[in-house]
Design a protein around this motif. Structure first.
Motif, PDB file in Angstrom:
ATOM      1  N   LEU A  40      55.823  -0.247  52.096  1.00 56.39           N
ATOM      2  CA  LEU A  40      54.550  -0.805  51.633  1.00 56.39           C
ATOM      3  C   LEU A  40      53.651  -1.201  52.800  1.00 56.39           C
ATOM      4  CD1 LEU A  40      55.842  -2.932  48.639  1.00 56.39           C
ATOM      5  CD2 LEU A  40      54.569  -0.777  48.534  1.00 56.39           C
ATOM      6  N   MET A  41      54.238  -1.789  53.843  1.00 55.70           N
ATOM      7  CA  MET A  41      53.463  -2.189  55.010  1.00 55.70           C
ATOM      8  C   MET A  41      52.835  -0.964  55.691  1.00 55.70           C
ATOM      9  SD  MET A  41      54.682  -3.869  58.626  1.00 55.70           S
ATOM     10  CE  MET A  41      55.637  -2.402  58.980  1.00 55.70           C
ATOM     11  N   GLU A  45      48.850   0.061  56.141  1.00 59.95           N
ATOM     12  CA  GLU A  45      48.237   0.389  57.432  1.00 59.95           C
ATOM     13  C   GLU A  45      47.437   1.688  57.361  1.00 59.95           C
ATOM     14  OE1 GLU A  45      51.421   0.425  60.295  1.00 59.95           O
ATOM     15  OE2 GLU A  45      51.437  -1.767  60.463  1.00 59.95           O
ATOM     16  N   LYS A  46      47.790   2.548  56.430  1.00 62.87           N
ATOM     17  CA  LYS A  46      47.060   3.807  56.224  1.00 62.87           C
ATOM     18  C   LYS A  46      45.961   3.650  55.174  1.00 62.87           C
ATOM     19  CE  LYS A  46      49.680   6.363  58.879  1.00 62.87           C
ATOM     20  NZ  LYS A  46      49.179   6.973  60.085  1.00 62.87           N
ATOM     21  N   ASN A  56      52.899  12.948  49.403  1.00 67.47           N
ATOM     22  CA  ASN A  56      54.035  13.080  50.316  1.00 67.47           C
ATOM     23  C   ASN A  56      53.908  12.060  51.440  1.00 67.47           C
ATOM     24  OD1 ASN A  56      55.321  15.617  49.264  1.00 67.47           O
ATOM     25  ND2 ASN A  56      53.278  16.408  49.703  1.00 67.47           N
ATOM     26  N   ALA A  57      55.038  11.553  51.903  1.00 65.66           N
ATOM     27  CA  ALA A  57      55.060  10.657  53.057  1.00 65.66           C
ATOM     28  C   ALA A  57      56.275  10.997  53.907  1.00 65.66           C
ATOM     29  CB  ALA A  57      55.104   9.196  52.617  1.00 65.66           C
ATOM     30  N   LEU A  65      54.346   6.366  59.814  1.00 63.40           N
ATOM     31  CA  LEU A  65      54.435   7.033  58.524  1.00 63.40           C
ATOM     32  C   LEU A  65      53.243   7.979  58.401  1.00 63.40           C
ATOM     33  CD1 LEU A  65      56.182   6.960  55.887  1.00 63.40           C
ATOM     34  CD2 LEU A  65      54.430   5.449  54.946  1.00 63.40           C
ATOM     35  N   SER A  66      53.522   9.264  58.207  1.00 60.20           N
ATOM     36  CA  SER A  66      52.466  10.242  57.954  1.00 60.20           C
ATOM     37  C   SER A  66      52.339  10.377  56.446  1.00 60.20           C
ATOM     38  CB  SER A  66      52.821  11.595  58.565  1.00 60.20           C
ATOM     39  OG  SER A  66      52.914  11.480  59.964  1.00 60.20           O
ATOM     40  N   VAL A  67      51.100  10.275  55.947  1.00 64.25           N
ATOM     41  CA  VAL A  67      50.890  10.229  54.499  1.00 64.25           C
ATOM     42  C   VAL A  67      49.900  11.303  54.073  1.00 64.25           C
ATOM     43  CG1 VAL A  67      50.126   8.793  52.573  1.00 64.25           C
ATOM     44  CG2 VAL A  67      51.324   7.743  54.496  1.00 64.25           C
ATOM     45  N   GLN A  68      50.237  11.983  52.980  1.00 64.03           N
ATOM     46  CA  GLN A  68      49.327  12.922  52.339  1.00 64.03           C
ATOM     47  C   GLN A  68      48.978  12.336  50.968  1.00 64.03           C
ATOM     48  OE1 GLN A  68      51.036  16.620  50.995  1.00 64.03           O
ATOM     49  NE2 GLN A  68      49.092  17.690  51.244  1.00 64.03           N
TER      50      GLN A  68
END
Length: 160
Positions: A40-41, A45-46, A56-57, A65-68
């Motif tokens: 969650l943190m 941040e994203k 997707n993460a 953490l790379s997030v789509q």
């Protein structure tokens, strides 16, 4: 290690998918000792406050953490609408920690007198040392943050 991929994976680790197609992979999180508070943190941040918004993460080797985001939640851009935009350069910091940065004013061809008048008229500033930071953007807008000013309408938010 550059040439030996299996050794690199063992020593440095490898990225791990923790959300795939909108579903959290609890087993992958457990293998990485990655808990929901951490997830969650890193999402916050994203700029993502709802897990439902994530397609997707990937938990990277460096702890990032790379997030789509889900494609229907991507923001519309001017190019999507075939709109032209104005140039938006970097703002110029003219005051920092209550100190006037005179050479920056000279670079943008403005005077101290202009700045003092603008600070007083628009922000009620009496002295420069009241200002924590002031920046002038390329459109001529002056952002001013006053030291120790209380934020208005401070929300009560419980952050996990």
């Amino acid at each position: 290690m550059l040439k030996v991929t299996p050794a690199r994976k063992i020593i440095e680790g490898e990225p791990v998918v923790v959300i795939q197609n909108g579903k959290i992979d609890e087993e992958a999180m457990a293998r990485q000792r990655f808990n929901y508070d951490d997830l969650l943190m890193l999402l916050r941040e994203k700029g993502i406050f709802n897990i439902e918004d994530v397609e997707n993460a990937i938990f990277e080797r460096n702890g990032e953490l790379s997030v789509q985001r889900k494609s229907q939640l991507n923001p519309v851009t001017p190019s999507d609408l075939n709109l032209s935009t104005q140039y938006q350069g970097l703002p110029t910091t003219v005051i920092q920690d209550g100190v006037l940065i005179e050479n920056r004013l000279k670079e943008i061809s403005l005077s101290k007198d202009w700045l003092y008048k603008k600070l007083q008229a628009e922000h009620g500033v009496k002295t420069i040392d009241e200002v924590s930071i002031a920046q002038l953007d390329t459109n001529g807008n002056l952002y001013v943050d006053i030291k120790n000013a209380n934020p208005e309408n401070k929300p009560d938010v419980d952050i996990p």
